[in-house]
Design an enzyme around this catalytic site. Structure first.
Site, mmCIF file in Angstrom:
data_model
loop_
_atom_site.group_PDB
_atom_site.id
_atom_site.type_symbol
_atom_site.label_atom_id
_atom_site.label_comp_id
_atom_site.label_asym_id
_atom_site.label_seq_id
_atom_site.Cartn_x
_atom_site.Cartn_y
_atom_site.Cartn_z
ATOM 1 N N GLU A 1 40.673 39.357 36.741
ATOM 2 C CA GLU A 1 41.791 39.768 36.168
ATOM 3 C C GLU A 1 42.847 39.132 36.785
ATOM 4 O O GLU A 1 43.211 39.355 37.927
ATOM 5 C CB GLU A 1 41.891 41.321 35.912
ATOM 6 N N ARG B 1 29.736 46.117 45.777
ATOM 7 C CA ARG B 1 30.685 45.213 46.369
ATOM 8 C C ARG B 1 30.846 45.210 47.684
ATOM 9 O O ARG B 1 30.215 45.891 48.587
ATOM 10 C CB ARG B 1 32.044 46.274 45.772
ATOM 11 N N LYS C 1 43.167 45.647 45.000
ATOM 12 C CA LYS C 1 44.451 44.743 44.482
ATOM 13 C C LYS C 1 45.684 45.709 44.676
ATOM 14 O O LYS C 1 46.779 45.009 44.723
ATOM 15 C CB LYS C 1 44.110 44.137 43.376
#
Ligand code: ATP
Ligand code: MG
Length: 574
Positions: free
Chosen positions: A51, A277, A287
């Site tokens: 994104e 992850r 983020k």
């Protein structure tokens, strides 16, 4: 700063000489092997779908290496797809940075660059298909009401009063949403699935919401935007992705992923596969938090060398090869864990040890005066550029009567085991001569300001013809030839092993390391005066450094410390 007491240790790393790690047959490779063997697929297509609402970090690198790596390994293709379905936080700046960082890491999407926003019209058609099948409806509950109606895993949700609208009414209401008739929040399109499902994501999830915001790609063409869970499976299907690899938290979203793919008329049936992850010690990876570090001025931008972003690592001097190696070492599993950042540093050292030229720099200078060396004389000595790489050759370094050595390499009252310089003791100057300390100069406060010594002219190059040995070898620079240089000593940004874990009630920011950056003026050998920005070197006995890409100028080099030679933090990698 930690300085090794003598030479051979430079840059050696725990696994030096070890065979490269064998390619791990992790579970995703096994799934692909099975799919190819059974004929389910004849080739593979993966994707990396960032994104564009921030810069890429080392966690993304794991996903990039996995997706692009699998495509390379199996002769398939990996798509770069900007997952740009949310107009409010995404920008072109991020889009461009993402592309640059993936290329830097060494991967290429070829012709396969896509943007989710390019599919808005098709996604809208798929939503209309669901409405026509009685599988989606327009709902006017407020966000709070929807929350109250939701139930718990054991208690079914309360049906929305709009759940049983006719297909015709839903079609016209959805058209009104799309035409801008409703304000933000006044209507959403929801799937109609199962209000009693123990999986909350199956309880009529929202598919479309109203956002009266311009999109960086589609402008004001749309005022309804698809939710991630609706958009993502469609993007995969439209692009004929075979294996849609995501992180573990999406496991509970998979039933909806499969439901959607089954219920609309898509050209392919991708399969979602989840893996753990990457989490790193002493690092935050969200983020949102990285953005806060930047906007709150706690670091100097996204590419601050302390940031775990790829652009930060690049500026820090990390190499793409080392990051790729690290991602392979971490492996691919189904279990969330915290990876020791020492493993990343180990991969960096291992790579830099093989590739970096050795040079000399003194970060905390102490004058060394060689009383029996002729004033005004200068000899250009031969220095080996990289003992790990004979092809790297040699260079000339100037030797003169007045040198700088590290303050830490001299002690007036030295213990027996101090193998560096002390009154009456003899050491080797790297590539130079043996010197013996004869005395010191002090300031009125009693601090040593200069050290005097004599040299043995017969030891030029570093060996005594009479076979006499010295225990210590020091690095040095010639005081009149050295170039003063700004040197930035970076350390970990956080002092806590898992700063993202706030279960102790402490804000993650309270664990920022106040000493994560120390700037000193050091003296580097003259061969570095014109070093091109971005060049990596090893300062012998100190660490790996890179000429800063932004601030280093010809004649005035600025160096960033990439990593120390040895892990100064207790945990060793083995
Ligand atoms: P954040 O939640 O911090 O905003 P994100 O996962 O939403 O990060 P995206 O830009 O959507 O960020 O991520 C793109 C891809 O990178 C996704 O497929 C995601 O699974 C993967 N990814 C993100 N963070 C990690 C991580 N720490 N380890 C492995 N893969 C990751
Ligand atoms: Mg995401």
């Amino acid at each position: 700063m930690s300085i090794e007491s003598s030479f051979p240790a430079t840059g050696s790393s725990p696994s030096e000489g070890a065979a490269p790690a064998p390619l791990h047959r992790h579970f995703i490779r096994q799934i692909i092997d099975d799919d190819l063997a059974s004929g389910r697929h004849s080739t593979i297509a993966t994707r990396f779908p960032p994104e564009p609402n921030g810069y890429l970090h080392i966690g993304h690198a794991k996903s990039i290496c996995l997706n692009f790596g699998l495509a390379l390994e199996y002769g398939g293709q990996c798509h770069l797809r900007m997952d740009d379905t949310n107009p409010t936080k995404e920008t072109i700046e991020y889009v461009n940075a993402i592309r640059e960082d993936i290329r830097w890491l060494g991967f290429d999407w070829g012709a396969h660059s896509y943007q989710a926003s390019g599919y808005f019209a098709r996604m809208h058609e798929y939503a209309v298909q669901l409405v026509n099948k009685g599988l989606a409806y327009v709902c006017h509950l407020t966000a709070e009401q929807m929350h109250d109606y939701r139930g718990t895993p054991a208690v079914p949700a309360t049906p929305s009063p709009w759940r049983d609208r006719s297909i015709a009414e839903n079609l016209s209401e959805f058209a009104r949403m799309r035409d801008g008739h409703y304000d933000e929040g006044a209507a959403v399109l929801r799937a109609r699935i199962n209000l009693a499902s123990p999986n909350m994501h199956m309880r009529d999830p929202v598919l479309y919401r109203i956002r009266k915001a311009a999109h960086h790609n589609t402008g004001t063409e749309w005022c309804i935007y698809p939710m991630y869970d609706f958009a993502h499976p469609l993007e995969d299907a439209i692009e004929h992705i075979t294996h849609s690899i995501c992180t573990l938290e999406f496991e509970v979203h998979r039933p909806f992923y499969d439901w959607l793919i089954q219920n609309v008329d898509v050209p392919a049936k991708p399969r979602q596969i989840e893996f753990a992850r990457l989490n790193l010690t002493y690092t935050v990876m969200s983020k949102r938090k990285l953005l806060e570090l930047v906007t709150e001025g706690r670091v100097n931008g996204w590419d601050d060398p302390r940031m775990p972003t790829l652009c930060g690592f690049r500026r820090r001097g990390y190499t793409p090869a080392a990051i790729r190696k690290f991602c392979e070492l971490v492996g691919v599993t189904k279990f969330n864990s915290l990876t020791d950042v020492a493993l990343l540093e180990h991969a960096i050292r291992d790579d830099l040890n093989r590739t970096s030229p050795r040079v000399m720099a003194v970060l905390n200078p102490l004058r060394l005066i060689i009383d029996n060396y002729p004033a005004g004389q200068c000899e250009w000595l031969d220095a080996v550029n990289n003992p790990e790489d004979p092809a790297a050759g040699t260079r000339k370094i100037p030797f003169s009567r007045e040198l700088y050595i590290e303050h830490e390499d001299f002690m007036e009252d030295a213990p027996r085991k101090f193998f560096r310089l002390a009154p009456g003791r003899e050491v080797r100057l790297r590539w130079g001569y043996f010197v013996t300390c004869t005395g010191v100069e002090k300031d009125p406060a009693g601090c040593v300001t200069a050290v005097h010594c004599t040299y043995d002219p017969a030891t030029r190059g570093g060996d005594a013809p009479d076979g006499r040995k010295v225990k210590g070898t020091l690095h040095w620079v010639s005081a009149s030839h050295a170039v003063a240089s700004e040197i930035r000593l970076y350390d970990r940004l956080f002092t806590k092993e898992n700063p993202g874990d706030e279960s102790d009630g402490e804000d993650w920011r309270s664990h920022l390391n106040p000493d994560s950056l120390k700037t000193v003026t050091g003296y580097v050998e003259p061969s570095l005066a014109e070093i091109p920005a971005g060049t990596r070197v090893q300062f012998e006995r100190i660490g790996y450094f890179v000429a800063d890409a932004r601030d280093s100028k010809p004649g005035a080099p600025v160096f960033n410390r990439t990593v120390t030679l040895k892990d100064s933090w207790a945990k060793a990698v083995s």
